[in-house]
Design a protein around this motif. Structure first.
Motif, PDB file in Angstrom:
ATOM      1  N   PRO A  64      47.017  45.253  48.887  1.00 58.03           N
ATOM      2  CA  PRO A  64      45.553  45.094  48.814  1.00 58.03           C
ATOM      3  C   PRO A  64      45.028  45.359  47.410  1.00 58.03           C
ATOM      4  O   PRO A  64      45.467  46.291  46.734  1.00 58.03           O
ATOM      5  CB  PRO A  64      45.037  46.150  49.803  1.00 58.03           C
ATOM      6  CG  PRO A  64      46.171  46.396  50.742  1.00 58.03           C
ATOM      7  CD  PRO A  64      47.417  46.235  49.910  1.00 58.03           C
ATOM      8  N   GLY A  65      44.101  44.519  46.975  1.00 57.22           N
ATOM      9  CA  GLY A  65      43.521  44.683  45.653  1.00 57.22           C
ATOM     10  C   GLY A  65      44.334  44.059  44.542  1.00 57.22           C
ATOM     11  O   GLY A  65      43.957  44.142  43.373  1.00 57.22           O
ATOM     12  N   ARG A  71      46.039  40.591  51.550  1.00 57.76           N
ATOM     13  CA  ARG A  71      45.865  41.788  52.375  1.00 57.76           C
ATOM     14  C   ARG A  71      44.543  42.512  52.102  1.00 57.76           C
ATOM     15  O   ARG A  71      44.291  43.572  52.678  1.00 57.76           O
ATOM     16  CB  ARG A  71      47.049  42.734  52.185  1.00 57.76           C
ATOM     17  CG  ARG A  71      48.404  42.080  52.472  1.00 57.76           C
ATOM     18  CD  ARG A  71      49.434  43.088  52.887  1.00 57.76           C
ATOM     19  NE  ARG A  71      49.049  43.743  54.148  1.00 57.76           N
ATOM     20  CZ  ARG A  71      49.684  44.799  54.650  1.00 57.76           C
ATOM     21  NH1 ARG A  71      50.721  45.315  53.994  1.00 57.76           N
ATOM     22  NH2 ARG A  71      49.289  45.335  55.785  1.00 57.76           N
ATOM     23  N   GLY A  72      43.706  41.936  51.253  1.00 60.83           N
ATOM     24  CA  GLY A  72      42.405  42.541  51.034  1.00 60.83           C
ATOM     25  C   GLY A  72      41.970  42.425  49.591  1.00 60.83           C
ATOM     26  O   GLY A  72      42.784  42.438  48.662  1.00 60.83           O
ATOM     27  N   ALA A  73      40.660  42.318  49.398  1.00 55.92           N
ATOM     28  CA  ALA A  73      40.119  42.144  48.048  1.00 55.92           C
ATOM     29  C   ALA A  73      40.210  43.417  47.221  1.00 55.92           C
ATOM     30  O   ALA A  73      40.294  43.357  45.996  1.00 55.92           O
ATOM     31  CB  ALA A  73      38.655  41.680  48.143  1.00 55.92           C
ATOM     32  N   TYR A  74      40.211  44.580  47.895  1.00 58.03           N
ATOM     33  CA  TYR A  74      40.191  45.859  47.180  1.00 58.03           C
ATOM     34  C   TYR A  74      41.252  46.790  47.753  1.00 58.03           C
ATOM     35  O   TYR A  74      41.595  46.701  48.938  1.00 58.03           O
ATOM     36  CB  TYR A  74      38.799  46.497  47.275  1.00 58.03           C
ATOM     37  CG  TYR A  74      37.725  45.645  46.653  1.00 58.03           C
ATOM     38  CD1 TYR A  74      37.573  45.585  45.266  1.00 58.03           C
ATOM     39  CD2 TYR A  74      36.884  44.855  47.437  1.00 58.03           C
ATOM     40  CE1 TYR A  74      36.607  44.772  44.683  1.00 58.03           C
ATOM     41  CE2 TYR A  74      35.912  44.045  46.868  1.00 58.03           C
ATOM     42  CZ  TYR A  74      35.786  44.006  45.486  1.00 58.03           C
ATOM     43  OH  TYR A  74      34.843  43.195  44.912  1.00 58.03           O
ATOM     44  N   PRO A  75      41.759  47.707  46.945  1.00 60.48           N
ATOM     45  CA  PRO A  75      42.887  48.537  47.382  1.00 60.48           C
ATOM     46  C   PRO A  75      42.591  49.443  48.572  1.00 60.48           C
ATOM     47  O   PRO A  75      43.444  49.610  49.458  1.00 60.48           O
ATOM     48  CB  PRO A  75      43.231  49.381  46.141  1.00 60.48           C
ATOM     49  CG  PRO A  75      42.582  48.713  45.002  1.00 60.48           C
ATOM     50  CD  PRO A  75      41.423  47.938  45.526  1.00 60.48           C
ATOM     51  N   ALA A 317      42.103  30.939  35.249  1.00 60.13           N
ATOM     52  CA  ALA A 317      41.397  32.225  35.312  1.00 60.13           C
ATOM     53  C   ALA A 317      42.374  33.342  34.974  1.00 60.13           C
ATOM     54  O   ALA A 317      43.542  33.315  35.357  1.00 60.13           O
ATOM     55  CB  ALA A 317      40.806  32.439  36.696  1.00 60.13           C
ATOM     56  N   ASP A 318      41.879  34.334  34.267  1.00 62.07           N
ATOM     57  CA  ASP A 318      42.727  35.457  33.866  1.00 62.07           C
ATOM     58  C   ASP A 318      42.244  36.771  34.480  1.00 62.07           C
ATOM     59  O   ASP A 318      43.033  37.571  34.948  1.00 62.07           O
ATOM     60  CB  ASP A 318      42.741  35.569  32.339  1.00 62.07           C
ATOM     61  CG  ASP A 318      43.689  36.660  31.858  1.00 62.07           C
ATOM     62  OD1 ASP A 318      44.873  36.629  32.246  1.00 62.07           O
ATOM     63  OD2 ASP A 318      43.247  37.542  31.103  1.00 62.07           O
ATOM     64  N   ALA A 319      40.945  36.997  34.489  1.00 63.49           N
ATOM     65  CA  ALA A 319      40.393  38.264  34.981  1.00 63.49           C
ATOM     66  C   ALA A 319      40.600  38.383  36.494  1.00 63.49           C
ATOM     67  O   ALA A 319      40.372  37.423  37.230  1.00 63.49           O
ATOM     68  CB  ALA A 319      38.902  38.348  34.660  1.00 63.49           C
ATOM     69  N   PRO A 320      41.019  39.551  36.956  1.00 63.93           N
ATOM     70  CA  PRO A 320      41.182  39.735  38.400  1.00 63.93           C
ATOM     71  C   PRO A 320      39.921  39.395  39.197  1.00 63.93           C
ATOM     72  O   PRO A 320      40.007  38.814  40.285  1.00 63.93           O
ATOM     73  CB  PRO A 320      41.532  41.230  38.525  1.00 63.93           C
ATOM     74  CG  PRO A 320      42.168  41.577  37.222  1.00 63.93           C
ATOM     75  CD  PRO A 320      41.455  40.744  36.194  1.00 63.93           C
ATOM     76  N   GLU A 321      38.733  39.719  38.662  1.00 63.22           N
ATOM     77  CA  GLU A 321      37.499  39.450  39.387  1.00 63.22           C
ATOM     78  C   GLU A 321      37.234  37.954  39.550  1.00 63.22           C
ATOM     79  O   GLU A 321      36.443  37.556  40.403  1.00 63.22           O
ATOM     80  CB  GLU A 321      36.308  40.119  38.697  1.00 63.22           C
ATOM     81  CG  GLU A 321      36.207  41.606  38.953  1.00 63.22           C
ATOM     82  CD  GLU A 321      36.084  41.930  40.439  1.00 63.22           C
ATOM     83  OE1 GLU A 321      35.260  41.303  41.128  1.00 63.22           O
ATOM     84  OE2 GLU A 321      36.818  42.806  40.916  1.00 63.22           O
ATOM     85  N   SER A 322      37.859  37.146  38.709  1.00 59.83           N
ATOM     86  CA  SER A 322      37.693  35.697  38.836  1.00 59.83           C
ATOM     87  C   SER A 322      38.549  35.127  39.958  1.00 59.83           C
ATOM     88  O   SER A 322      38.311  34.016  40.428  1.00 59.83           O
ATOM     89  CB  SER A 322      38.068  35.002  37.526  1.00 59.83           C
ATOM     90  OG  SER A 322      37.233  35.415  36.483  1.00 59.83           O
ATOM     91  N   LYS A 323      39.567  35.877  40.357  1.00 61.21           N
ATOM     92  CA  LYS A 323      40.496  35.394  41.384  1.00 61.21           C
ATOM     93  C   LYS A 323      40.349  36.142  42.705  1.00 61.21           C
ATOM     94  O   LYS A 323      41.042  35.851  43.672  1.00 61.21           O
ATOM     95  CB  LYS A 323      41.936  35.525  40.860  1.00 61.21           C
ATOM     96  CG  LYS A 323      42.214  34.622  39.669  1.00 61.21           C
ATOM     97  CD  LYS A 323      43.622  34.772  39.136  1.00 61.21           C
ATOM     98  CE  LYS A 323      43.759  35.901  38.148  1.00 61.21           C
ATOM     99  NZ  LYS A 323      45.085  35.911  37.470  1.00 61.21           N
ATOM    100  N   ARG A 324      39.423  37.083  42.754  1.00 55.80           N
ATOM    101  CA  ARG A 324      39.225  37.914  43.939  1.00 55.80           C
ATOM    102  C   ARG A 324      38.127  37.292  44.798  1.00 55.80           C
ATOM    103  O   ARG A 324      36.952  37.327  44.442  1.00 55.80           O
ATOM    104  CB  ARG A 324      38.825  39.324  43.500  1.00 55.80           C
ATOM    105  CG  ARG A 324      38.909  40.373  44.593  1.00 55.80           C
ATOM    106  CD  ARG A 324      38.229  41.672  44.178  1.00 55.80           C
ATOM    107  NE  ARG A 324      38.519  42.116  42.846  1.00 55.80           N
ATOM    108  CZ  ARG A 324      39.496  42.968  42.514  1.00 55.80           C
ATOM    109  NH1 ARG A 324      40.281  43.437  43.456  1.00 55.80           N
ATOM    110  NH2 ARG A 324      39.664  43.337  41.269  1.00 55.80           N
ATOM    111  N   GLY A 358      39.636  40.795  59.140  1.00 53.85           N
ATOM    112  CA  GLY A 358      39.933  39.819  58.096  1.00 53.85           C
ATOM    113  C   GLY A 358      39.513  40.254  56.713  1.00 53.85           C
ATOM    114  O   GLY A 358      39.783  39.555  55.738  1.00 53.85           O
ATOM    115  N   GLY A 359      38.811  41.395  56.588  1.00 58.70           N
ATOM    116  CA  GLY A 359      38.527  41.959  55.274  1.00 58.70           C
ATOM    117  C   GLY A 359      37.229  41.525  54.632  1.00 58.70           C
ATOM    118  O   GLY A 359      37.148  41.415  53.402  1.00 58.70           O
ATOM    119  N   THR A 360      36.162  41.316  55.421  1.00 62.14           N
ATOM    120  CA  THR A 360      34.885  40.901  54.841  1.00 62.14           C
ATOM    121  C   THR A 360      34.270  42.004  53.982  1.00 62.14           C
ATOM    122  O   THR A 360      34.536  43.190  54.207  1.00 62.14           O
ATOM    123  CB  THR A 360      33.896  40.489  55.951  1.00 62.14           C
ATOM    124  OG1 THR A 360      32.785  39.837  55.373  1.00 62.14           O
ATOM    125  CG2 THR A 360      33.415  41.695  56.760  1.00 62.14           C
TER     126      THR A 360
END
Length: 565
Positions: A64-65, A71-75, A317-324, A358-360
């Motif tokens: 996650p993360g 498995r999830g957008a954040y750890p 895209a390089d930044a994690p926030e761009s792919k999350r 589902g991780g909303t």
């Protein structure tokens, strides 16, 4: 995740189970000849490690993360903080909706979500002939900045995150919120919230528009470009699959068409000269959660994985926030029934559970009476309490991705991913390698309309044939009429709203309004970013209708070229 010897042993064991244990029970038959999701995706009797033999844990699941975010957008997910509980609210006048906002905040809601009436959604003022009978009926009426001031009276917008569900006139509402932040001395870079502003799905499914598709896309990209520098904590687009699903699509179509729209906005912004890592973090998504729990969980997980990979591989895209992939979820309004409406509480609970599993990132739960009218205070409280019970009593958020590793869910996630990617490649082919051009072409030639229409028709046929059970509608039916106290919007709302609009027009500086509208028209013709000009216009109390009429004068109107397939 299993070696060949393990899989061979499991395969032998399954064959023995089928011969020695299952066969005896199959003599009695099963409930149905075929088991399928709401989207008509067939579900196997049993899933085993054989069904997930091709999964590479690091590449396909990870943690996650971290990419690919399956498995999830954040750890920590909900162990860190629960999802934002964002109940959709809006009816009548700004005063009435402001009162509902304060009620929801007092009841523990953690984010505001504004519903607008149909005239506001369509960029019409309350005194327009086409607004007659619709003012304040399905949401709040907002004609000028004066309404926005009342709507947020006593609410510090520097402390609250607000979502605005509006599309053709979204840029005007965004400008009003910025103007309100300036009034409250809230720094623009601290303004938080989300603007739906997803015009592509309007042409696909919801069918609310003012100007044609391409200029509509230009205005959306103007809001994105403006947000990059002015309101970096505000999401200028919520790419919305919700209405695609409500129009009758399958879960796969919902995810595929929504992701396609998101990638179209990315491509348009890149053509504008923006960097993908400026744009990516500002995009949010909005999904539906329907009754087939495991299909919905698989849809959310597959969408995160696809988004991460495509943003990396197609757009660098390089930044994690761009792919999350970050998304809001609303339970399925389409599933609510006027018959036995209290059953809707259970439907909503199942759908909310799917969204959480589902991780909303945020969630709206529909009220049980929404098939009858706008939700009453009592029904809204039950909907909010549903989320609070899930968060505080169920334990569903105590571990991250609790269904991860389930043979069924992982297999369904893989199947969903493959089906979504097939659609995405087809759309990209329509655009000769460009998702944006493929989406525009698909809108123009009726591709999306036909796909959704066919899925909706097939579902209704299954309901009519009794293959899909809708409790209280085609089975377990009673003759009792629902005894539900529903909300009634005062018919005097329209008169009150028109009186306020007339008062604002009398008291404002008409010369300043005319100058701002002329400047806006010049900006449109000169290909300038229109947002600064809209902000100037709303600050002198130009109306929603006057601003949208300026766009219509420059771009013309739009009618679909296709009929029903």
């Amino acid at each position: 995740m299993f070696d060949d010897d393990d899989l061979a042993e499991i395969r032998d064991g399954r064959e023995s189970w089928e011969d020695e244990t299952l066969a005896e029970y199959l003599e009695y038959g099963e409930r149905n000849d075929r088991f399928a999701t709401v989207s008509n995706h067939e579900i196997d009797r049993l899933y085993t490690p054989e069904d997930v033999a091709d999964i590479d844990y690091d590449e396909d699941l990870g943690f996650p993360g971290e990419e690919p975010y399956t498995r999830g957008a954040y750890p920590t997910m909900y162990r860190g903080r629960t999802w934002t509980m964002r109940q959709f609210a809006g009816f009548g006048t700004a005063e009435e909706t402001n009162e509902r906002f304060h009620y929801l905040i007092d009841e523990g809601q953690t984010g505001l979500s504004v519903a607008f009436d149909m005239p506001s959604l369509m960029g019409l003022d309350s005194d327009h002939p086409m607004a007659d009978g619709e003012v304040g009926k399905e949401g709040v009426a907002v004609d000028t900045l004066a309404d926005m001031e009342i709507l947020f009276d006593g609410i510090d917008i520097g402390e609250v995150s607000t979502s605005f569900t509006i599309n053709p006139s979204a840029a005007v509402v965004y400008a009003m919120y910025i103007a309100l932040a300036d009034q409250q001395d809230v720094a623009r870079d601290q303004v938080r919230g989300t603007l739906q502003n997803d015009m592509l799905k309007e042409f696909m499914a919801q069918k609310e528009w003012v100007i044609p598709p391409e200029p509509s896309l230009d205005v959306v990209t103007d809001t994105v470009e403006y947000a990059v520098t002015e309101t970096p904590k505000f999401h200028p687009v919520s790419v919305s699959g919700y209405h695609i699903r409500e129009a009758g699509s399958t879960a796969t179509q919902e995810a595929a068409f929504t992701l396609a729209d998101g990638f179209a906005y990315v491509e348009d912004a890149l053509d504008r000269g923006l960097d993908v890592d400026e744009v990516g973090p500002l995009l949010s998504f909005f999904f539906n959660s329907h009754n087939s729990m495991f299909e919905e969980v698989a849809k959310f997980r597959a969408s995160r994985r696809i988004y991460a990979r495509v943003m990396d591989e197609w757009y660098d895209a390089d930044a994690p926030e761009s792919k999350r992939l970050k998304f809001h979820t609303q339970t399925a309004g389409q599933s609510l029934t006027a018959q036995q409406p209290l059953n809707n509480i259970v439907r909503t609970t199942v759908q909310a559970m799917a969204a959480v599993l589902g991780g909303t990132q945020s969630l709206h739960t529909n009220s049980y009476d929404e098939a009858l009218a706008l939700p009453s205070e009592r029904a809204v409280r039950v909907a909010l309490r549903t989320q609070q019970i899930l968060a505080e009593e169920s334990g569903v958020g105590d571990t991250v991705d609790p269904l991860g590793g389930s043979f069924a869910v992982e297999s369904l996630t893989d199947e969903m991913e493959a089906d979504i990617m097939e659609y995405l490649e087809e759309i990209r082919d329509l655009g000769d390698g460009s998702v944006r051009d493929g989406v525009l072409e698909g809108i123009d030639n009726g591709y999306f309309h036909r796909e959704i229409q066919e899925a909706s028709y097939e579902y209704q046929k299954r309901v009519d044939a009794g293959e899909e059970t809708v409790v209280g509608v085609n089975d377990y039916v009673t003759d009792d009429d629902p005894d539900i106290d529903i909300l009634h919007v005062d018919e005097g709302v329209q008169e009150t709203q028109i009186e306020r609009l007339e008062r604002v027009k009398r008291e404002r500086n008409d010369d300043a309004v005319r100058q701002c509208l002329d400047d806006l028209a010049e900006a449109i013709n000169g290909d300038a970013n229109v947002m600064p000009y809209i902000v100037d216009a709303v600050k002198v109390y130009a109306t929603m209708g006057e601003i949208m009429e300026t766009f219509e004068q420059q771009y013309g109107t739009y009618s679909e070229k296709i009929g029903l397939a």
